[in-house]
Design a protein around this motif. Structure first.
Motif, PDB file in Angstrom:
ATOM      1  N   VAL A  54       0.826  -1.207   0.000  1.00  0.00           N
ATOM      2  CA  VAL A  54       0.000   0.000   0.000  1.00  0.00           C
ATOM      3  C   VAL A  54       0.860   1.257   0.000  1.00  0.00           C
ATOM      4  O   VAL A  54       0.708   2.139  -0.856  1.00  0.00           O
ATOM      5  CB  VAL A  54      -0.950   0.013   1.223  1.00  0.00           C
ATOM      6  CG1 VAL A  54      -1.700   1.334   1.312  1.00  0.00           C
ATOM      7  CG2 VAL A  54      -1.930  -1.148   1.157  1.00  0.00           C
ATOM      8  N   GLN A  55       1.783   1.330   0.940  1.00  0.00           N
ATOM      9  CA  GLN A  55       2.531   2.563   1.166  1.00  0.00           C
ATOM     10  C   GLN A  55       3.676   2.764   0.178  1.00  0.00           C
ATOM     11  O   GLN A  55       4.100   3.900  -0.053  1.00  0.00           O
ATOM     12  CB  GLN A  55       3.073   2.569   2.595  1.00  0.00           C
ATOM     13  CG  GLN A  55       1.995   2.523   3.664  1.00  0.00           C
ATOM     14  CD  GLN A  55       2.556   2.269   5.049  1.00  0.00           C
ATOM     15  OE1 GLN A  55       3.784   2.167   5.240  1.00  0.00           O
ATOM     16  NE2 GLN A  55       1.695   2.147   6.047  1.00  0.00           N
ATOM     17  N   ARG A  56       4.177   1.703  -0.398  1.00  0.00           N
ATOM     18  CA  ARG A  56       5.323   1.797  -1.319  1.00  0.00           C
ATOM     19  C   ARG A  56       4.916   1.455  -2.752  1.00  0.00           C
ATOM     20  O   ARG A  56       5.727   0.995  -3.543  1.00  0.00           O
ATOM     21  CB  ARG A  56       6.431   0.855  -0.851  1.00  0.00           C
ATOM     22  CG  ARG A  56       6.891   1.122   0.574  1.00  0.00           C
ATOM     23  CD  ARG A  56       7.755   2.349   0.676  1.00  0.00           C
ATOM     24  NE  ARG A  56       8.042   2.714   2.058  1.00  0.00           N
ATOM     25  CZ  ARG A  56       9.125   3.371   2.449  1.00  0.00           C
ATOM     26  NH1 ARG A  56      10.030   3.733   1.549  1.00  0.00           N
ATOM     27  NH2 ARG A  56       9.303   3.699   3.719  1.00  0.00           N
ATOM     28  N   ARG A  57       3.677   1.710  -3.064  1.00  0.00           N
ATOM     29  CA  ARG A  57       3.177   1.377  -4.403  1.00  0.00           C
ATOM     30  C   ARG A  57       3.945   2.125  -5.489  1.00  0.00           C
ATOM     31  O   ARG A  57       4.158   1.608  -6.587  1.00  0.00           O
ATOM     32  CB  ARG A  57       1.685   1.695  -4.502  1.00  0.00           C
ATOM     33  CG  ARG A  57       1.017   1.153  -5.758  1.00  0.00           C
ATOM     34  CD  ARG A  57      -0.484   1.433  -5.742  1.00  0.00           C
ATOM     35  NE  ARG A  57      -1.169   0.805  -6.849  1.00  0.00           N
ATOM     36  CZ  ARG A  57      -1.241   1.311  -8.081  1.00  0.00           C
ATOM     37  NH1 ARG A  57      -0.651   2.468  -8.349  1.00  0.00           N
ATOM     38  NH2 ARG A  57      -1.887   0.660  -9.038  1.00  0.00           N
ATOM     39  N   LEU A 193      12.521  -7.244  -5.786  1.00  0.00           N
ATOM     40  CA  LEU A 193      12.665  -8.247  -4.736  1.00  0.00           C
ATOM     41  C   LEU A 193      12.400  -7.557  -3.406  1.00  0.00           C
ATOM     42  O   LEU A 193      13.100  -6.607  -3.041  1.00  0.00           O
ATOM     43  CB  LEU A 193      14.072  -8.837  -4.759  1.00  0.00           C
ATOM     44  CG  LEU A 193      14.497  -9.666  -3.550  1.00  0.00           C
ATOM     45  CD1 LEU A 193      13.620 -10.903  -3.396  1.00  0.00           C
ATOM     46  CD2 LEU A 193      15.975 -10.042  -3.641  1.00  0.00           C
ATOM     47  N   ILE A 194      11.377  -8.023  -2.693  1.00  0.00           N
ATOM     48  CA  ILE A 194      11.037  -7.460  -1.383  1.00  0.00           C
ATOM     49  C   ILE A 194      11.543  -8.416  -0.316  1.00  0.00           C
ATOM     50  O   ILE A 194      11.105  -9.569  -0.259  1.00  0.00           O
ATOM     51  CB  ILE A 194       9.520  -7.258  -1.229  1.00  0.00           C
ATOM     52  CG1 ILE A 194       8.971  -6.392  -2.374  1.00  0.00           C
ATOM     53  CG2 ILE A 194       9.196  -6.632   0.123  1.00  0.00           C
ATOM     54  CD1 ILE A 194       7.447  -6.301  -2.381  1.00  0.00           C
ATOM     55  N   CYS A 195      12.468  -7.960   0.519  1.00  0.00           N
ATOM     56  CA  CYS A 195      12.997  -8.777   1.603  1.00  0.00           C
ATOM     57  C   CYS A 195      12.519  -8.216   2.938  1.00  0.00           C
ATOM     58  O   CYS A 195      12.768  -7.043   3.237  1.00  0.00           O
ATOM     59  CB  CYS A 195      14.524  -8.788   1.591  1.00  0.00           C
ATOM     60  SG  CYS A 195      15.263  -9.599   0.153  1.00  0.00           S
ATOM     61  N   VAL A 253      16.991  -0.256  -3.508  1.00  0.00           N
ATOM     62  CA  VAL A 253      16.339   1.000  -3.882  1.00  0.00           C
ATOM     63  C   VAL A 253      15.450   1.548  -2.776  1.00  0.00           C
ATOM     64  O   VAL A 253      14.974   2.679  -2.875  1.00  0.00           O
ATOM     65  CB  VAL A 253      15.518   0.832  -5.179  1.00  0.00           C
ATOM     66  CG1 VAL A 253      16.434   0.467  -6.345  1.00  0.00           C
ATOM     67  CG2 VAL A 253      14.415  -0.205  -5.017  1.00  0.00           C
ATOM     68  N   ALA A 254      15.227   0.770  -1.720  1.00  0.00           N
ATOM     69  CA  ALA A 254      14.445   1.237  -0.571  1.00  0.00           C
ATOM     70  C   ALA A 254      14.791   0.396   0.637  1.00  0.00           C
ATOM     71  O   ALA A 254      15.104  -0.798   0.511  1.00  0.00           O
ATOM     72  CB  ALA A 254      12.947   1.166  -0.859  1.00  0.00           C
ATOM     73  N   VAL A 276      12.603  -3.776   6.112  1.00  0.00           N
ATOM     74  CA  VAL A 276      12.157  -4.147   4.774  1.00  0.00           C
ATOM     75  C   VAL A 276      13.098  -3.504   3.773  1.00  0.00           C
ATOM     76  O   VAL A 276      13.436  -2.319   3.900  1.00  0.00           O
ATOM     77  CB  VAL A 276      10.710  -3.695   4.493  1.00  0.00           C
ATOM     78  CG1 VAL A 276      10.254  -4.190   3.111  1.00  0.00           C
ATOM     79  CG2 VAL A 276       9.767  -4.193   5.570  1.00  0.00           C
ATOM     80  N   SER A 277      13.544  -4.259   2.797  1.00  0.00           N
ATOM     81  CA  SER A 277      14.384  -3.725   1.729  1.00  0.00           C
ATOM     82  C   SER A 277      13.814  -4.144   0.383  1.00  0.00           C
ATOM     83  O   SER A 277      13.204  -5.206   0.259  1.00  0.00           O
ATOM     84  CB  SER A 277      15.838  -4.198   1.870  1.00  0.00           C
ATOM     85  OG  SER A 277      15.917  -5.606   1.929  1.00  0.00           O
ATOM     86  N   ILE A 278      13.993  -3.293  -0.608  1.00  0.00           N
ATOM     87  CA  ILE A 278      13.548  -3.585  -1.982  1.00  0.00           C
ATOM     88  C   ILE A 278      14.774  -3.506  -2.883  1.00  0.00           C
ATOM     89  O   ILE A 278      15.571  -2.554  -2.811  1.00  0.00           O
ATOM     90  CB  ILE A 278      12.461  -2.597  -2.446  1.00  0.00           C
ATOM     91  CG1 ILE A 278      11.234  -2.686  -1.529  1.00  0.00           C
ATOM     92  CG2 ILE A 278      12.067  -2.880  -3.900  1.00  0.00           C
ATOM     93  CD1 ILE A 278      10.117  -1.719  -1.908  1.00  0.00           C
TER      94      ILE A 278
END
Length: 283
Positions: A54-57, A193-195, A253-254, A276-278
């Motif tokens: 939701v927040q990182r769309r 990739l969401i970790c 990237v995040a 959380v990392s992207i």
């Protein structure tokens, strides 16, 4: 809600110690076959993933994409080592075509049972987008056979979500884990990739799984996929600030502390330890 009977982590560690290297998958499958659950299975999706979608769309993107011809399509999401499939079903509720991968056929049956129970947290989030397709597939993450089974090519997943898969692998498999993401993730900027990094504060010398997974381990392995990353005698990864990232690696990237996470991601004072990392493939 069906929650597997949990067993002591020390019993899991003793069991999996019999399955070294690539044979880890047989060790996990035998746990499922014995009907014994995992103590870090909370029974529902981690709220940190829900909040991220939701927040990182703006970073991750929505469930509907457009190809070069301007045709709309549903973007694909993958959850390796998906357990009972709770995160797969959450991703599908946001509209993604979601794939859950498990080596154990017993786990796949548990996923299908979870889907059939139709819990409220899997409700469709946007009626205009609707729910994505859910596919559970049995296979080895490091082998292409399961991709052929579902008809998905390499580098086709727009989202890959890793929560308790990285920390479940013995550290010797981490270079292989990182390299595999370069083969599965869609090119940048579409592929993310969401970790959900856990457990970050565990003693690196303590037995696993789960193995200690501080943020530095994700940085080093994903920046240098397939390469042998050294650890010191204390089990702490050796970082070289002068070492350049691999051209074929991933870049972060995040990175942030989530507002919510499972209870096992909190310290004794209730402070959130998870991050959380992207990540995306380097261009």
């Amino acid at each position: 809600m069906t929650v597997p009977t949990t067993i002591d982590p020390k019993d899991i560690q003793a069991h999996l110690a019999q399955f070294q290297g690539d044979s880890y998958r047989e060790g996990w499958a035998s746990l499922w076959d014995k009907g014994e659950g995992l103590p870090w299975d909370r029974g529902f999706p981690n709220p940190a993933l829900e909040d991220a979608l939701v927040q990182r769309r703006a970073t991750i993107g929505g469930a509907i994409g457009q190809d070069a011809q301007g045709q709309s399509y549903r973007r694909k999401a993958l959850v390796p080592g998906c357990g009972r499939g709770v995160d797969v079903l959450l991703l599908a509720s946001f509209g993604f075509d979601a794939y859950g991968l498990e080596y154990s056929t017993t786990a796949i049956e548990a996923c299908k049972n979870e889907e059939a129970e139709n819990h409220s947290w899997y409700r469709v989030r946007d009626q205009k987008i609707g729910q994505g397709k859910v596919t559970f597939v049995q296979g080895d993450f490091f082998n292409d056979a399961w991709l052929q089974q579902i008809g998905v090519p390499l580098n086709a997943f727009d989202i890959i979500y890793d929560y308790t898969f990285f920390c479940a692998l013995e550290p010797s498999l981490r270079p292989k884990w990182a390299l595999r993401h370069t083969q599965l993730l869609a090119p940048s900027p579409a592929g993310n990739l969401i970790c959900l990094e856990f457990p970050r504060q565990k003693d690196p010398k303590a037995a696993g799984p789960p193995y200690a997974a501080p943020s530095e381990t994700y940085v080093e392995h994903l920046s240098h996929p397939g390469e042998n990353i050294p650890y010191n005698d204390q089990g702490i990864i050796k970082q070289d600030p002068l070492r350049a990232p691999s051209k074929g690696g991933l870049e972060r990237v995040a990175y942030w502390q989530p507002e919510r996470t499972h209870e096992n991601g909190l310290d004794e004072n209730g402070k959130i330890e998870d991050r959380v990392s992207i990540w995306r493939l380097r261009n």
